[in-house]
Scaffold this active site. Sequence first.
Site, mmCIF file in Angstrom:
data_model
loop_
_atom_site.group_PDB
_atom_site.id
_atom_site.type_symbol
_atom_site.label_atom_id
_atom_site.label_comp_id
_atom_site.label_asym_id
_atom_site.label_seq_id
_atom_site.Cartn_x
_atom_site.Cartn_y
_atom_site.Cartn_z
ATOM 1 N N ASP A 9 -50.278 -15.847 -20.170
ATOM 2 C CA ASP A 9 -48.885 -15.954 -19.705
ATOM 3 C C ASP A 9 -48.373 -14.545 -19.409
ATOM 4 O OD1 ASP A 9 -46.256 -17.087 -19.226
ATOM 5 O OD2 ASP A 9 -45.664 -16.486 -21.233
ATOM 6 N N SER A 10 -47.227 -14.485 -18.765
ATOM 7 C CA SER A 10 -46.594 -13.186 -18.540
ATOM 8 C C SER A 10 -46.235 -12.517 -19.869
ATOM 9 C CB SER A 10 -45.322 -13.377 -17.718
ATOM 10 O OG SER A 10 -44.447 -14.266 -18.395
ATOM 11 N N TYR A 41 -42.348 -12.365 -14.944
ATOM 12 C CA TYR A 41 -42.925 -12.669 -13.628
ATOM 13 C C TYR A 41 -41.883 -13.288 -12.697
ATOM 14 C CZ TYR A 41 -47.931 -12.139 -14.926
ATOM 15 O OH TYR A 41 -49.163 -11.668 -15.292
ATOM 16 N N GLY A 42 -40.931 -13.998 -13.305
ATOM 17 C CA GLY A 42 -39.956 -14.745 -12.513
ATOM 18 C C GLY A 42 -39.175 -13.882 -11.535
ATOM 19 N N CYS A 72 -48.372 -20.552 -17.743
ATOM 20 C CA CYS A 72 -47.196 -19.945 -17.108
ATOM 21 C C CYS A 72 -46.958 -20.681 -15.798
ATOM 22 C CB CYS A 72 -47.477 -18.465 -16.851
ATOM 23 S SG CYS A 72 -46.152 -17.612 -15.972
ATOM 24 N N ASN A 73 -45.808 -21.302 -15.691
ATOM 25 C CA ASN A 73 -45.496 -22.039 -14.458
ATOM 26 C C ASN A 73 -45.399 -21.108 -13.261
ATOM 27 O OD1 ASN A 73 -44.474 -25.005 -15.356
ATOM 28 N ND2 ASN A 73 -43.964 -23.501 -16.910
ATOM 29 N N THR A 74 -44.850 -19.915 -13.491
ATOM 30 C CA THR A 74 -44.637 -18.982 -12.380
ATOM 31 C C THR A 74 -45.972 -18.495 -11.821
ATOM 32 O OG1 THR A 74 -42.673 -18.279 -13.599
ATOM 33 C CG2 THR A 74 -43.282 -16.969 -11.680
ATOM 34 N N GLU A 150 -38.519 -13.134 -25.261
ATOM 35 C CA GLU A 150 -39.379 -11.965 -25.519
ATOM 36 C C GLU A 150 -38.721 -11.038 -26.541
ATOM 37 O OE1 GLU A 150 -42.482 -10.884 -24.156
ATOM 38 O OE2 GLU A 150 -42.641 -12.906 -23.327
ATOM 39 N N CYS A 182 -40.589 -23.628 -17.789
ATOM 40 C CA CYS A 182 -41.068 -22.274 -18.104
ATOM 41 C C CYS A 182 -41.504 -22.323 -19.558
ATOM 42 C CB CYS A 182 -39.941 -21.261 -17.910
ATOM 43 S SG CYS A 182 -40.296 -19.615 -18.595
ATOM 44 N N THR A 183 -42.687 -21.799 -19.830
ATOM 45 C CA THR A 183 -43.251 -21.961 -21.175
ATOM 46 C C THR A 183 -42.448 -21.225 -22.246
ATOM 47 O OG1 THR A 183 -44.816 -20.185 -20.634
ATOM 48 C CG2 THR A 183 -45.595 -22.446 -20.394
ATOM 49 N N HIS A 184 -41.679 -20.225 -21.845
ATOM 50 C CA HIS A 184 -40.827 -19.534 -22.827
ATOM 51 C C HIS A 184 -39.742 -20.468 -23.386
ATOM 52 C CE1 HIS A 184 -42.531 -15.828 -21.140
ATOM 53 N NE2 HIS A 184 -42.006 -15.173 -22.147
HETATM 54 N N1 DGL Z 1 -43.442 -18.212 -19.006
HETATM 55 C C1 DGL Z 1 -43.336 -18.117 -17.599
HETATM 56 C C2 DGL Z 1 -43.327 -19.502 -16.966
HETATM 57 O O1 DGL Z 1 -43.778 -20.478 -17.533
HETATM 58 C C3 DGL Z 1 -42.262 -17.300 -16.970
HETATM 59 C C4 DGL Z 1 -41.579 -16.183 -17.645
HETATM 60 C C5 DGL Z 1 -41.438 -14.991 -16.732
HETATM 61 O O2 DGL Z 1 -40.529 -14.935 -15.901
HETATM 62 O O3 DGL Z 1 -42.301 -14.133 -16.864
HETATM 63 O O4 DGL Z 1 -42.888 -19.648 -15.847
#
Ligand code: DGL
Length: 261
Positions: A9-10, A41-42, A72-74, A150, A182-184
Amino acid sequence: MTAPVGVFDSGVGGLSVAREIRRALPAEHLLYVADTAYVPYGDRGEEEVRARTLAIGAWMQAQGAKVLVVACNTASGAALEALREVLTIPVIGLEPALKPAVRDSANGRVGVMATSGTLRSARFQRLVDNYADGVQVVRDPCPGLADLVEGGMLAGPELAERMEAYVAPLREAGVDTVVLGCTHYAFVRDAIQEALGPDVRLLDSAEAIARRTRQILADGGALAEGAAGSVRILTTGDPAGVTPIVHRLWGEPADVERLEV
Ligand code: DGL
């Protein structure tokens, strides 16, 4: 040691997927990479996210990972096809759980909380085109929310106040089902539920991804057997800075190593 399951993931968000994989497949060795030097990453362009994802995917494969879970979806939105072209190991990607949300919604209004990178990706648009099925999909980019996770803001009055603002468009639209895309966001699920109210149903993809991982390993005859698996966690950022939040989210001590990719 048997080959590990690579999870990436990011940042620390993908630990919400890793914990479901651990629950479902406790004998597997997990190799987790947080690309903390580049989180979030977003807010980055698709090209850059794709380049990071390809670099980390190649590293995972070179480490002998038997499967790569892009938690990570992104990153999945930006790079899944490219990853599958260059890697020889199976790649499992994430996408917002829109299909079950559309199925579950009683009032035909569904919200998707995700990064702007995910929401503007062609992959997400395809998901909407293929599965929205007349249901209204309210896109809710949540700038800064992954950063709050984070930084360790997982509860409390300040988060509650910010969450009110994040979910305001969903409340205004009257959605009855919300996808955590988003996994966060799984780590602030309680705050999201609180802000949306008890009648809104929340969905994420982590359990489905754990099931898919099991299936892919089983199909390839690659399931680990026997004793409890291990977890190895690496970050492209500063391990000392990342360790406290990793321990809080993972719930058990784990060394965080530095990775140069
Ligand atoms: N955890 C990431 C996701 O699932 C995104 C978080 C980020 O912006 O890095 O999309």
